[in-house]
Scaffold this active site. Sequence first.
Site, PDB file in Angstrom:
ATOM      1  N   GLU A  83       0.810  -1.232   0.000  1.00 39.91           N
ATOM      2  CA  GLU A  83       0.000   0.000   0.000  1.00 39.91           C
ATOM      3  C   GLU A  83       0.835   1.271   0.000  1.00 39.91           C
ATOM      4  OE1 GLU A  83      -3.446  -2.448   2.534  1.00 39.91           O
ATOM      5  OE2 GLU A  83      -2.860  -0.423   3.194  1.00 39.91           O
ATOM      6  N   GLU A 141      -5.715 -11.158  -0.642  1.00 43.57           N
ATOM      7  CA  GLU A 141      -6.531 -10.937   0.561  1.00 43.57           C
ATOM      8  C   GLU A 141      -8.023 -10.970   0.202  1.00 43.57           C
ATOM      9  OE1 GLU A 141      -3.127  -7.726   2.120  1.00 43.57           O
ATOM     10  OE2 GLU A 141      -5.229  -7.401   2.659  1.00 43.57           O
TER      11      GLU A 141
END
Length: 335
Positions: free
Chosen positions: A132, A239
């Site tokens: 991220e 995820e």
Amino acid sequence: AQKTLKDVYKDYFSIGVAVAPRNLSGPEAELIKQQFNSITPENAMKMGPVHPEENRYNWQDADAIVEFGQKNGIMVRGHTLCWHSQAPRWFFTDTEGKQVSREQLLARLKQHITDVMSRYKGKIYAWDVVNEAVPDTGKSIYRQSKFYEIIGEDYIEKAFEFAHEIDPSAKLFYNDYNTESAAKREKIYQLVKKLKDKKVPIHGVGLQGHWSIYEPTQQQLEKSIEQFASLGLQVQITELDVSVYPKEHERRQKKDTDQSVYTEEMIQKQSAHYKMLFDTFRKYKGTVTGVTFWNVSDKSSWLDNFPVAGRKDYPLLFDQNYKPKKAFKGVVDFK
Ligand SMILES: OC[C@H]1CNC[C@@H](O)[C@@H]1O[C@@H]1O[C@H](CO)[C@@H](O[C@@H]2O[C@H](CO)[C@@H](O[C@@H]3O[C@H](CO)[C@@H](O)[C@H](O)[C@H]3O)[C@H](O)[C@H]2O)[C@H](O)[C@H]1O
């Protein structure tokens, strides 16, 4: 005999699940061993949890997860070596509380990556090296994190170089969310293309896949897989969960979704969505090399209470009694 995810997908890609030590005993452990051939520590290997103080590591939970994998012939995927969130405060300040220099932070990042990867060398097949690092909004491709502010944009390439030096056999990934939003996808593409052009040792991109029954479309997903694969990178879904609620911006329009009731309509839409996702993953056999679910069953998901406190979500393939849901059938019944 009932089909299992790992058997049905053995010729396509690895099938994984995010775990915490509490999942590694009892019925959940049996379900994990039955259905999955890869596990990812949900929190145990993140910077804060594993390295709470400069001279102290907390290996207990991470060791337990790696041992469970070793004992049961299940691969382990590492998450994550460099992330602005869950990073311990000491990482960025010296003993007087003053912000450290570029050199000091680079040395700490190198030491952290060296120590964590050395401990699990040969036992972890892939790592989310950087997580991220691209912002959702704005023109810059760099999130204004402490790493970026103190080191500069090259903290990302350094992290990959430090990782590759310790374990040249581990597959190294850049991992992010909202990778199907055109604007964010383009920024991630610019970032990883820069790394590839500089011959930085990166092997793949992780699409987190925190999706819902409303998004992404098949076109959006295919565009993401193709765009990153065009750089010679493999793609993993790292995820995966499919919330039965619309994302925040859509939620405001649909006020009635805060009731935690798992309706027949949600079940139908979720089953169709999971089927579309796995039909698409199979289509990119060889490019999509792994699919990991974020949590084991609807018994407990990080989406419970997020983003709406007290709201129960039903985002996975196994229900609260660890039984396969309707969506499971659509995922395994393609042959
Ligand atoms: O947010 C979802 C994904 C998004 N992509 C990256 C991926 O790493 C992230 O995973 C989630 O990342 C979240 C943090 O950002 C994790 O949430 C943390 O999960 C930790 C372990 O349960 C929590 O830590 C516990 O907190 C408790 C009370 O606050 C303390 O009593 C415990 O000692 C402490 O371990 C943290 O508060 C909580 O913030 C979620 O479990 C985890 O599923």
